[in-house]
Design an enzyme around this catalytic site. Structure first.
Site, mmCIF file in Angstrom:
data_model
loop_
_atom_site.group_PDB
_atom_site.id
_atom_site.type_symbol
_atom_site.label_atom_id
_atom_site.label_comp_id
_atom_site.label_asym_id
_atom_site.label_seq_id
_atom_site.Cartn_x
_atom_site.Cartn_y
_atom_site.Cartn_z
ATOM 1 N N ASP A 64 0.878 -1.081 -0.120
ATOM 2 C CA ASP A 64 -0.060 0.128 -0.013
ATOM 3 C C ASP A 64 1.025 1.248 -0.035
ATOM 4 O OD1 ASP A 64 -1.683 2.107 0.554
ATOM 5 O OD2 ASP A 64 -2.204 1.352 2.558
ATOM 6 N N ASN A 91 3.631 7.329 -10.026
ATOM 7 C CA ASN A 91 2.620 6.737 -10.730
ATOM 8 C C ASN A 91 1.192 6.587 -10.085
ATOM 9 O OD1 ASN A 91 1.090 6.395 -13.646
ATOM 10 N ND2 ASN A 91 1.260 4.035 -12.412
ATOM 11 N N SER A 138 1.243 13.509 -13.032
ATOM 12 C CA SER A 138 -0.183 14.325 -12.786
ATOM 13 C C SER A 138 -1.190 14.195 -13.658
ATOM 14 C CB SER A 138 0.294 15.704 -12.806
ATOM 15 O OG SER A 138 -0.694 16.631 -12.303
ATOM 16 N N LYS A 157 -3.673 16.660 -8.077
ATOM 17 C CA LYS A 157 -2.916 16.628 -9.228
ATOM 18 C C LYS A 157 -2.355 17.996 -9.576
ATOM 19 C CE LYS A 157 -3.097 12.475 -10.683
ATOM 20 N NZ LYS A 157 -2.138 11.337 -10.484
#
Length: 254
Positions: A64, A91, A138, A157
């Site tokens: 996690d 990512n 992002s 983001k």
């Protein structure tokens, strides 16, 4: 063009599906050793096996990324297993939806804090690289409002823009670069836009039409941008946000 990644060592979070998987295979295609993590242990094992077929060293496990201690420990394990770390790609995303507190907390924990925590854990290793690179994923949702349903996702983001720009300025003296890639709509089987295609075909068709190219990106097209930014060919690019959206966005950067 030789990107100079052969023998380098890359870590990709969220590396078993879509964009993350394409990035992992992009590094392997350039001869880089690859580490990856994701939540699903079976998917991690399958991806590792496929990467090993490319003839590179592979390391990974399920975890996690929202657990800061577990993530930091994994980054150190990667550096030990691969003999160092040259490239980090943050990512993983919660893909949060909506404006509720739970959505914001999830997006904050995964999209923003996992990026920050991965970077902090990786910095000592990247400093030893001599050509350390960070790329955070992002989204165009961080710079344009695509509806209230995406407000939690977009807010985090957007926060990455400031974080990575500031990080880039502060780690430059250590020889480390930090950049962002902001994908537009990206299609792959099992992904968000595939589900929209199945469940809401009219919404899917409208989003295809919205892009002048008349299609969505392939994960490999996003990965190519990440691989380039991670390479020696981008040695003086840092603090940048590379938008890969096929001209979907209409915002003029200033």
């Amino acid at each position: 063009m030789d990107l100079g990644l052969k023998g380098r060592r890359a870590l990709v979070t969220g590396g078993t599906k879509g964009i993350g998987r394409a990035i992992a295979f992009g590094f392997a295609a350039e001869g880089a050793d690859v580490a990856l993590c994701a939540r699903n242990a079976a998917e991690v094992a399958e991806t590792m096996k496929a990467l090993e077929a490319a003839g590179v060293k592979v390391f990974g496990r399920a975890l996690d990324v929202g657990d800061s201690a577990e993530l930091a420990a994994f980054v150190n394990e990667v550096a030990d297993a691969l003999g160092g770390l040259d490239c980090l790609v943050a990512n993983a995303s919660a893909l949060a939806s909506g404006s509720g507190e739970d959505a914001f907390q999830g997006a904050f924990r995964i999209d923003l804090m996992h990026t920050r925590n991965a970077c902090e854990a990786a910095l000592p290793h990247l400093a030893k690289s001599g050509a350390g690179s960070i790329v955070a994923i992002s989204s165009i949702s961080g710079s344009e409002d695509y509806g209230y349903d995406s407000v939690s996702y977009g807010a985090m983001k957007a926060a990455l823009f400031f974080y990575v720009k500031s990080l880039a300025r502060h780690v430059a003296e250590k020889g480390i670069r930090a950049n962002l890639v902001s994908p537009g709509t990206t299609y792959f089987k099992g992904g968000f836009w595939h589900r929209v295609e199945v469940d809401e075909p009219e919404v899917f068709a409208a989003n295809l039409k919205a892009n002048p190219f008349g299609r969505m990106a392939r994960p490999e097209e996003i990965a190519d941008a990440v691989i380039y930014l991670s390479s020696k060919r981008a040695s003086f690019i840092s603090g940048a946000n590379l938008v890969v959206d096929g001209t979907l966005t209409m915002r003029i950067p200033n």
